[in-house]
Motif scaffolding. Structure first.
Motif, PDB file in Angstrom:
ATOM      1  N   GLU A  37       0.818  -1.205   0.000  1.00 31.03           N
ATOM      2  CA  GLU A  37       0.000   0.000   0.000  1.00 31.03           C
ATOM      3  C   GLU A  37       0.859   1.265   0.000  1.00 31.03           C
ATOM      4  O   GLU A  37       0.545   2.245  -0.681  1.00 31.03           O
ATOM      5  N   LEU A  38       1.949   1.231   0.735  1.00 24.94           N
ATOM      6  CA  LEU A  38       2.790   2.418   0.890  1.00 24.94           C
ATOM      7  C   LEU A  38       3.707   2.661  -0.306  1.00 24.94           C
ATOM      8  O   LEU A  38       3.996   3.811  -0.653  1.00 24.94           O
ATOM      9  N   THR A  39       4.200   1.588  -0.936  1.00 31.00           N
ATOM     10  CA  THR A  39       5.256   1.728  -1.948  1.00 31.00           C
ATOM     11  C   THR A  39       4.856   1.284  -3.350  1.00 31.00           C
ATOM     12  O   THR A  39       5.593   1.534  -4.302  1.00 31.00           O
ATOM     13  N   GLN A  40       3.724   0.599  -3.495  1.00 29.46           N
ATOM     14  CA  GLN A  40       3.292   0.039  -4.785  1.00 29.46           C
ATOM     15  C   GLN A  40       4.199  -1.087  -5.267  1.00 29.46           C
ATOM     16  O   GLN A  40       4.181  -1.441  -6.446  1.00 29.46           O
ATOM     17  N   VAL A  41       5.000  -1.648  -4.357  1.00 29.00           N
ATOM     18  CA  VAL A  41       5.833  -2.800  -4.708  1.00 29.00           C
ATOM     19  C   VAL A  41       5.058  -4.075  -4.376  1.00 29.00           C
ATOM     20  O   VAL A  41       4.688  -4.281  -3.216  1.00 29.00           O
ATOM     21  N   PRO A  42       4.771  -4.931  -5.355  1.00 30.72           N
ATOM     22  CA  PRO A  42       4.023  -6.165  -5.083  1.00 30.72           C
ATOM     23  C   PRO A  42       4.706  -7.016  -4.014  1.00 30.72           C
ATOM     24  O   PRO A  42       5.944  -7.093  -3.953  1.00 30.72           O
ATOM     25  N   ALA A  43       3.887  -7.650  -3.178  1.00 32.24           N
ATOM     26  CA  ALA A  43       4.419  -8.448  -2.071  1.00 32.24           C
ATOM     27  C   ALA A  43       5.390  -9.519  -2.554  1.00 32.24           C
ATOM     28  O   ALA A  43       6.410  -9.789  -1.911  1.00 32.24           O
ATOM     29  N   SER A  44       5.089 -10.121  -3.688  1.00 33.43           N
ATOM     30  CA  SER A  44       5.922 -11.229  -4.178  1.00 33.43           C
ATOM     31  C   SER A  44       7.319 -10.783  -4.588  1.00 33.43           C
ATOM     32  O   SER A  44       8.219 -11.608  -4.729  1.00 33.43           O
ATOM     33  N   LEU A  45       7.516  -9.470  -4.796  1.00 30.35           N
ATOM     34  CA  LEU A  45       8.809  -8.963  -5.250  1.00 30.35           C
ATOM     35  C   LEU A  45       9.543  -8.166  -4.174  1.00 30.35           C
ATOM     36  O   LEU A  45      10.595  -7.593  -4.436  1.00 30.35           O
ATOM     37  N   GLN A  46       8.991  -8.136  -2.985  1.00 32.91           N
ATOM     38  CA  GLN A  46       9.628  -7.390  -1.898  1.00 32.91           C
ATOM     39  C   GLN A  46      10.803  -8.175  -1.309  1.00 32.91           C
ATOM     40  O   GLN A  46      10.746  -9.393  -1.170  1.00 32.91           O
ATOM     41  N   LYS A  47      11.852  -7.420  -0.972  1.00 28.54           N
ATOM     42  CA  LYS A  47      12.963  -7.961  -0.194  1.00 28.54           C
ATOM     43  C   LYS A  47      13.205  -7.014   0.966  1.00 28.54           C
ATOM     44  O   LYS A  47      13.357  -5.805   0.771  1.00 28.54           O
ATOM     45  N   PRO A  84      10.757  -3.636  -7.348  1.00 27.29           N
ATOM     46  CA  PRO A  84      10.197  -2.717  -8.341  1.00 27.29           C
ATOM     47  C   PRO A  84       8.722  -2.445  -8.083  1.00 27.29           C
ATOM     48  O   PRO A  84       8.009  -3.281  -7.540  1.00 27.29           O
ATOM     49  N   THR A  85       8.273  -1.277  -8.506  1.00 23.86           N
ATOM     50  CA  THR A  85       6.854  -0.945  -8.379  1.00 23.86           C
ATOM     51  C   THR A  85       6.067  -1.585  -9.523  1.00 23.86           C
ATOM     52  O   THR A  85       6.633  -2.042 -10.517  1.00 23.86           O
ATOM     53  N   SER A  86       4.755  -1.578  -9.386  1.00 18.14           N
ATOM     54  CA  SER A  86       3.894  -2.155 -10.425  1.00 18.14           C
ATOM     55  C   SER A  86       4.074  -1.424 -11.748  1.00 18.14           C
ATOM     56  O   SER A  86       4.095  -2.042 -12.819  1.00 18.14           O
ATOM     57  N   GLN A  87       4.230  -0.105 -11.688  1.00 15.63           N
ATOM     58  CA  GLN A  87       4.415   0.678 -12.912  1.00 15.63           C
ATOM     59  C   GLN A  87       5.730   0.323 -13.588  1.00 15.63           C
ATOM     60  O   GLN A  87       5.799   0.203 -14.820  1.00 15.63           O
ATOM     61  N   GLU A  88       6.771   0.139 -12.800  1.00 18.39           N
ATOM     62  CA  GLU A  88       8.066  -0.236 -13.364  1.00 18.39           C
ATOM     63  C   GLU A  88       7.998  -1.605 -14.017  1.00 18.39           C
ATOM     64  O   GLU A  88       8.598  -1.836 -15.068  1.00 18.39           O
ATOM     65  N   LEU A  89       7.253  -2.519 -13.395  1.00 17.80           N
ATOM     66  CA  LEU A  89       7.097  -3.853 -13.980  1.00 17.80           C
ATOM     67  C   LEU A  89       6.404  -3.787 -15.330  1.00 17.80           C
ATOM     68  O   LEU A  89       6.767  -4.491 -16.273  1.00 17.80           O
ATOM     69  N   THR A  90       5.382  -2.923 -15.423  1.00 12.59           N
ATOM     70  CA  THR A  90       4.656  -2.768 -16.685  1.00 12.59           C
ATOM     71  C   THR A  90       5.590  -2.234 -17.774  1.00 12.59           C
ATOM     72  O   THR A  90       5.590  -2.721 -18.908  1.00 12.59           O
ATOM     73  N   THR A  91       6.382  -1.234 -17.413  1.00 14.47           N
ATOM     74  CA  THR A  91       7.326  -0.656 -18.374  1.00 14.47           C
ATOM     75  C   THR A  91       8.357  -1.688 -18.817  1.00 14.47           C
ATOM     76  O   THR A  91       8.673  -1.803 -20.009  1.00 14.47           O
TER      77      THR A  91
END
Length: 328
Positions: A37-47, A84-91
């Motif tokens: 919610e805070l960073t837009q980084v999907p849980a599966s890609l968080q470290k 990475p954020t969701s937007q970065e993943l899309t790009t």
């Protein structure tokens, strides 16, 4: 209702500090959802890194059972988050799709019957074989789309493609090294071209290293496709690759304002290059006497000075290469 006292800790991501307070019995999945919610980084890609260790572990199945207390969370803990954020993943996905489209076109061209013509350049078949077959940024590091763009630029660099065709180099995967995981390395060649890993990011992850410095490391690692140790055979080929890159770019600039092209290509980073640029300007030698040289002689001096600088810097590169066993 739980009577446990909340745990207060901070999570930093891309320079932003997030203060969190969660119960010890909350699971890692609860924390990940809050961070998404805070960073837009999907849980599966968080470290979540603390002292070099990922507090989330490597098994996603445990995230819904492991509590913060069990994972080692404590009051005052300072955690660095990567991903990475969701937007970065899309790009990045769009760029990967474009890369695959180009590769598909090359494959289709290679399979088509060719009319026998006088050869005027490199064949599509050669380009298809002698190249980087996969580009792979580290998705858990910041701005993976920008990292992919740099890897793409390296793979499509005309001078790099030139030496790969000449020496028939083929690399399975071109990827990056994470500075925090390999602080002592600038490059690594795995199994003579199975993969080449380059440090393209700055130590603080606030940007990327100069392109031409990274490209020089790439030439060094391509040499390891042939020679493993940093012996004389290695040094001879590495010097040859650097020379061929410089000569290719000089030939490509033929017919343009060459002196300004050299100044743009080689940024002064040593006394040798400062001397080279004095020749470019054609002004004075070290004693203050005007140089009466032809344009071609000045070009030769620039090339020699630059190659001497590259040779010196390549010796330094050997100390930051994880491939050869000869560390001098």
């Amino acid at each position: 209702m739980s009577s446990s006292s909340p745990l207060s800790f901070t999570v930093s991501h891309r320079g932003t500090l997030h203060a969190l307070s969660l119960l010890p019995e909350n699971t890692l999945a609860v924390l990940q959802a809050r961070l998404e919610e805070l960073t837009q980084v999907p849980a599966s890609l968080q470290k979540l890194l603390h002292k070099g260790k990922n507090l989330l572990g490597s098994d996603p199945d445990t995230w819904y059972q492991t509590t913060l207390a069990q994972a080692g969370f404590k009051n005052g803990l300072k955690i660095h988050m990567m991903g990475p954020t969701s937007q970065e993943l899309t790009t990045m996905q769009s760029m990967e799709n474009e890369q695959r489209r180009r590769e598909r076109i090359l494959r289709e061209r290679a399979l088509k019957p060719q009319v026998k013509l006088r050869s005027t350049g490199t064949s599509d078949t050669s380009l298809l074989n002698h190249r980087f077959h996969q580009l792979k940024p580290l998705e858990y590091l910041p701005n993976p789309a920008s990292a992919l763009a740099i890897l793409t630029k390296l793979s499509e660099d005309p001078a790099i493609q030139h030496i790969m065709q000449i020496h028939k180099f083929s690399v399975g995967v071109l990827t990056e090294l994470a500075p925090h995981e390999h602080p002592e390395l600038l490059g690594l060649n795995v199994n003579a071209g199975q993969a080449i890993k380059l440090r393209i990011r700055t130590d603080r992850y606030d940007g990327f290293r100069l392109y031409r410095e990274v490209r020089r490391v790439l030439c060094h690692e391509l040499t390891h496709n042939v020679w493993g140790d940093h012996d004389n055979n290695f040094k001879e080929l590495n010097s040859k690759l650097n020379r061929e890159v410089a000569e290719f770019e000089r030939a490509a600039a033929n017919g343009t304002h060459y002196l300004s092209e050299v100044e743009d290509t080689y940024q002064p980073s040593s006394e040798l290059e400062a001397e080279a640029h004095s020749y470019i300007l054609g002004g004075m030698d070290s004693s203050g006497v005007a140089l009466d040289e032809s344009r071609e002689e000045r070009r030769r001096r620039v090339l020699e000075a630059t190659m001497a600088r590259l040779h010196k810097e390549d010796e330094e590169l050997e100390k930051s290469c994880g491939t050869g066993s000869a560390k001098t």
